[in-house]
Design an enzyme around this catalytic site. Structure first.
Site, PDB file in Angstrom:
ATOM      1  N   ASP A 236       0.891  -1.127   0.067  1.00 26.56           N
ATOM      2  CA  ASP A 236       0.010   0.105  -0.407  1.00 26.56           C
ATOM      3  C   ASP A 236       0.323   1.030   0.418  1.00 26.56           C
ATOM      4  OD1 ASP A 236      -1.806   1.917   0.117  1.00 26.56           O
ATOM      5  OD2 ASP A 236      -2.754   0.873   2.589  1.00 26.56           O
TER       6      ASP A 236
ATOM      7  N   ASP B  84      -3.153 -10.519   9.754  1.00 25.35           N
ATOM      8  CA  ASP B  84      -2.303 -10.020   9.125  1.00 25.35           C
ATOM      9  C   ASP B  84      -1.425  -9.546  11.227  1.00 25.35           C
ATOM     10  OD1 ASP B  84      -3.164  -7.435   7.502  1.00 25.35           O
ATOM     11  OD2 ASP B  84      -4.610  -6.618   8.110  1.00 25.35           O
TER      12      ASP B  84
ATOM     13  N   CYS C 293      -6.355 -10.976  -0.374  1.00 22.41           N
ATOM     14  CA  CYS C 293      -6.149 -10.735   1.299  1.00 22.41           C
ATOM     15  C   CYS C 293      -7.643  -9.932   1.533  1.00 22.41           C
ATOM     16  CB  CYS C 293      -4.872  -9.424   1.009  1.00 22.41           C
ATOM     17  SG  CYS C 293      -4.809  -9.128   2.603  1.00 22.41           S
TER      18      CYS C 293
ATOM     19  N   TRP D 278      -4.690  -8.631  -3.646  1.00 20.62           N
ATOM     20  CA  TRP D 278      -5.614  -7.968  -4.389  1.00 20.62           C
ATOM     21  C   TRP D 278      -6.393  -7.798  -2.552  1.00 20.62           C
ATOM     22  CZ3 TRP D 278      -9.137  -7.550  -8.501  1.00 20.62           C
ATOM     23  CH2 TRP D 278     -10.345  -7.608  -8.912  1.00 20.62           C
ATOM     24  N   ASP D 279      -6.222  -6.668  -2.475  1.00 17.80           N
ATOM     25  CA  ASP D 279      -7.008  -6.108  -0.798  1.00 17.80           C
ATOM     26  C   ASP D 279      -8.394  -5.737  -0.402  1.00 17.80           C
ATOM     27  OD1 ASP D 279      -6.655  -5.942   1.995  1.00 17.80           O
ATOM     28  OD2 ASP D 279      -4.591  -5.255   2.182  1.00 17.80           O
TER      29      ASP D 279
HETATM   30  C1  DGJ Z   1      -4.289  -5.228   4.770  1.00 12.16           C
HETATM   31  C2  DGJ Z   1      -3.114  -6.120   4.318  1.00 12.16           C
HETATM   32  O1  DGJ Z   1      -3.618  -7.141   5.251  1.00 12.16           O
HETATM   33  C3  DGJ Z   1      -1.986  -5.724   4.880  1.00 12.16           C
HETATM   34  O2  DGJ Z   1      -1.053  -6.232   4.732  1.00 12.16           O
HETATM   35  C4  DGJ Z   1      -1.368  -4.443   4.572  1.00 12.16           C
HETATM   36  O3  DGJ Z   1      -1.691  -4.736   2.783  1.00 12.16           O
HETATM   37  C5  DGJ Z   1      -2.268  -3.467   4.422  1.00 12.16           C
HETATM   38  N1  DGJ Z   1      -3.845  -3.989   4.137  1.00 12.16           N
HETATM   39  C6  DGJ Z   1      -1.935  -1.844   3.553  1.00 12.16           C
HETATM   40  O4  DGJ Z   1      -3.060  -1.000   3.809  1.00 12.16           O
END
Ligand code: DGJ
Length: 729
Positions: free
Chosen positions: A367, A548, A526, A477-478
């Site tokens: 990010d 996380d 993700c 892909w979050d």
């Molecule tokens: C949530 C993800 O799980 C993290 O690994 C990271 O990519 C953050 N978002 C970034 O905003």
């Protein structure tokens, strides 16, 4: 033949290698559930369904007082007549009525497995791998047809089920509930296992006895969620990893779901799963179909471990797809925990160079690389490079990263929009919302309305341009929030309760298009960690960021729980720095590394902050990981010790021929003057002679299986031990 119909006794048989699933059509034409369990040759036809008059149980046929929908084991029970248990579906007809009595109209058998319109699904590579049975039920009064699909994958020991509702009448029908499966099975006295948790504490094993009445888990969040997982298992009492009966039910869906078990008055268990009826309804116009997501059913007569291994192989080989399905997954170094939002091109290039020296194969820029993104408050939706941070753009940066020996990957969160973004300023109505009401923010962001084709089109256009702009080989892909104010301007007022499901259909369409367009890109799912770890996502993205929480001690639980259904190659696990950013705990480097090696290994730290000694150790561990990853990612997992039951955890991964295996034991807290621990292994060939190459020694499999090896750990908290067994081929 894995599917048979005994015409005389109106009995359907679905067989896999070790399982049978049987249904019988009652005298009046209702589809009844007759059996699910260990493989049998046949069912005695007159005993398949109970026939007995019961007090207070109504009779649909006054001439057959021994049959009641209240007591019959049903296969896809309707609402509105005389079954008082939880229905599989409920519809409202144009006259306002909700009574529906579908009876069997026809059936057909098909080779292979037809695709599921618009939804993720398991597949066969060759028609000979699977056989499908379609049974069509019909409610003639209302004009509704329900087609139940059952596909047997004999070689995988799995049965896949789904349901499709069709309006065959002249008026619209409102679907209030349409679950994917329901079956009344004989397992009173069993226990229920669910995977529950929270952000950073996903998929914890919860096991409880079944009691009369309803027990269920669900998500109402518009995502399968960190809080619950679209799965449940029913287990015979005292069953364990390698013994006892287990029924596993897993839903191939990523949105709000409901899964439950209702124990009825006669100890039958109605097990069901599907799209959550909460805040759901769907208007079905004449001639239209509604397709429910599919469910994978796995029976094991040899414990939870066998159920998991069956799911693992099936999901790995017949749900995941694409170039990476069978490929060893690259060792990633991700910059998130090292830099968060503050980096520039120089930082990234330095990190990537250090990553390459450690042996990482892929550098992932997380990010903060786009728009004006310097914290959580802005820029989602603006998928163009931040020139202040990366003045030469992504193409140059990727080339630079490649020059240091690693491939380049990128983080995106395409389903979201920040209020402070060019996209939102141009299209404030493109997010899910209800006119005149506040738009609730979560992590300072709103959810784009994927029900709208122009929104999906624009996301696809932006991502296509992005992925073509540089040598990007991986996408993370979050998705960092759940759905609130589920309203869409694309839908009529009477269709607003379709939003959550239509959102998922829109997401699946987008994922399908992008993954087909970029087959060489490794996509990783993700959702603020493991907030959408489900088979629906795995169908498009063969691996998912498990949590996380990168603290190794807590990760052992999360990975152990996740492995109940999902294969190790689907779980990414990174070694991070200490004290850990989520728990403030310091676990020794070796234990962090072996915990990550139990899944899909990567790094999430700043190599430049490691001491020289640590750097050498990480290098060795990356090399070790590469030497065992095929076994871990594609072998058979045996869970030896559960962190949910004690102070330790242990795993073993064996090659399918059982000639090679690796195992690791983790002890959490040290105890003074502790009793000796002997670890018994599993999954080995008792007659094979294994060389153990890490600690030295040679053992017959029978000794390792039955006597085990002592685990002597003296170094304090969070210690581990590792073994690598090899037998002559
Ligand atoms: C949530 C993800 O799980 C993290 O690994 C990271 O990519 C953050 N978002 C970034 O905003």
């Amino acid at each position: 033949m894995s599917i048979l119909f005994d015409e005389e006794n109106r009995l359907f048989y679905i067989h896999t290698a070790g399982t049978s699933y049987c249904m019988q059509i009652s005298a009046a034409g209702y589809l009844c559930h007759a059996y699910w369990g260990a493989r049998i040759r046949e069912l005695h036809p007159s005993d398949a369904i109970e026939k007995r008059m019961r007090a207070l149980s109504p009779n649909t046929d006054p001439n057959d007082l021994d049959f009641s929908l209240d007591t019959a084991p049903l296969e896809y029970p309707a609402y509105g007549s005389s079954d008082f248990r939880t229905p599989a579906f409920e519809v409202q007809f144009a006259d306002g009525s909700t009574v529906c009595c579908p009876k069997v109209k026809s059936h057909r058998m098909i080779k292979g497995k037809p695709p599921l319109a618009g939804l993720p699904a398991t597949y066969c590579e060759d028609e000979s791998e699977a056989e499908t049975l379609e049974i069509t039920l019909e409610d003639t009064v209302g004009g509704l047809e329900i087609t139940l699909c059952y596909t047997a994958f004999p070689g995988y020991d799995a049965i896949v089920r789904s349901a499709r509702l069709k309006n065959t009448g002249k008026n619209e029908i409102r679907i209030m509930r349409a679950l994917s499966m329901s079956a009344d099975i004989r397992c009173g006295g069993f226990e229920l296992l669910q995977l529950s948790g929270a952000w950073a504490r996903e998929r914890q094993i919860v096991r409880r006895p079944l009691v009369p009445g309803m027990q269920s888990v669900e998500s109402r969040r518009g995502a399968s969620s960190a809080q619950q997982n679209p799965f449940l298992a029913l287990l015979s009492p005292h069953s364990g990893e390698e013994h006892g009966e287990v029924y596993g039910v897993s839903l191939v869906y990523s949105g709000s779901f409901l899964a439950g078990a209702e124990v009825d008055q006669f100890d039958r268990v109605r097990v069901f799963i599907g799209v959550n009826p909460f805040d759901f309804s769907w208007l079905l116009q004449p001639g239209e179909n509604f397709q429910c997501p599919e469910t994978v059913l796995v029976y094991s007569g040899a414990g939870l471990g066998k159920m998991s291994r069956t799911f693992h192989r099936f999901y790995r080989e017949r749900l995941c797809r694409g170039a990476y399905r069978d490929r060893e997954r690259p060792v990633v170094l991700n910059n998130w925990e090292a830099t968060h939002f503050s980096f520039d091109a120089h930082t990234i290039e330095t990190l990537a160079a250090a990553a390459g020296e450690l042996g990482a194969e892929l550098f992932v820029l997380d990010d903060g690389w786009f728009g004006e993104r310097n914290d959580e408050s802005s820029s989602l939706g603006d998928w163009f490079v931040n020139r202040r941070k990366l003045p030469d753009g992504l193409n140059k940066l990727a080339a630079q990263v490649n020059a240091s020996g690693t491939a380049f990957g990128l983080w995106v969160e395409p389903e979201m929009v920040s209020r402070d973004s060019a996209l939102y300023r141009a299209h404030p109505d493109w997010c899910l919302h209800v006119e005149g009401r506040d738009r609730t923010e979560s992590r300072r962001q709103l959810v784009l309305d994927l029900c709208r084709s122009e929104v999906r089109g624009e996301i696809e256009r932006m991502l296509t341009e992005l992925l073509q702009s540089a040598n990007i080989r991986y996408v993370k892909w979050d998705m960092n929030r759940n759905i609130t104010e589920a309203g869409s301007t694309a839908l009529a007022p009477e269709c607003q309760r379709e939003v959550s499901h239509r959102y998922m259909l829109g997401l699946y369409e987008l994922l399908d298009r992008l993954t087909r367009k970029f087959p060489q890109v490794l996509f990783e799912g993700c959702a603020a960690g493991g907030g959408r770890f489900d088979p629906g996502i795995l169908c498009y993205m063969p691996q998912i960021w498990t949590s996380d929480n990168t603290d190794a001690a807590e990760r052992l639980k999360i990975q152990y729980g996740t492995s109940i259904v999902y294969p190790p190659c689907a779980m990414t696990a990174h070694v991070s720095e200490v004290p850990n950013q989520q728990t403030n705990r310091s676990v020794p480097l070796e234990t962090r590394a072996y915990a990550a090696m139990m899944a899909n290994f990567g790094l999430e730290l700043d190599p430049l902050r490691l001491s020289g000694e640590e750097r050498e150790a990480v290098k060795r561990m990356v090399a070790d990981c590469k030497s065992i990853r095929r076994l871990v990612q594609f072998g058979d997992l045996f869970r030896l010790k559960s962190p949910f039951e004690g102070n330790d955890a242990a795993f073993l991964y064996a090659s399918p021929d059982r000639l090679e295996a690796v195992a690791a034991y983790f002890r959490l807290l040290a105890t003074a003057n502790a009793p000796e621990v002997f670890l018994r292994f599993a999954g080995l060939n008792p007659d094979a002679r294994y060389e153990e190459t890490v600690n030295g020694g040679a053992y017959y499999g029978d000794e390792l299986l039955h006597s085990g090896l002592p685990v002597r750990l003296y170094g304090g908290d969070f210690q581990c031990r590792f073994w690598h067994f090899r037998a002559a081929r």
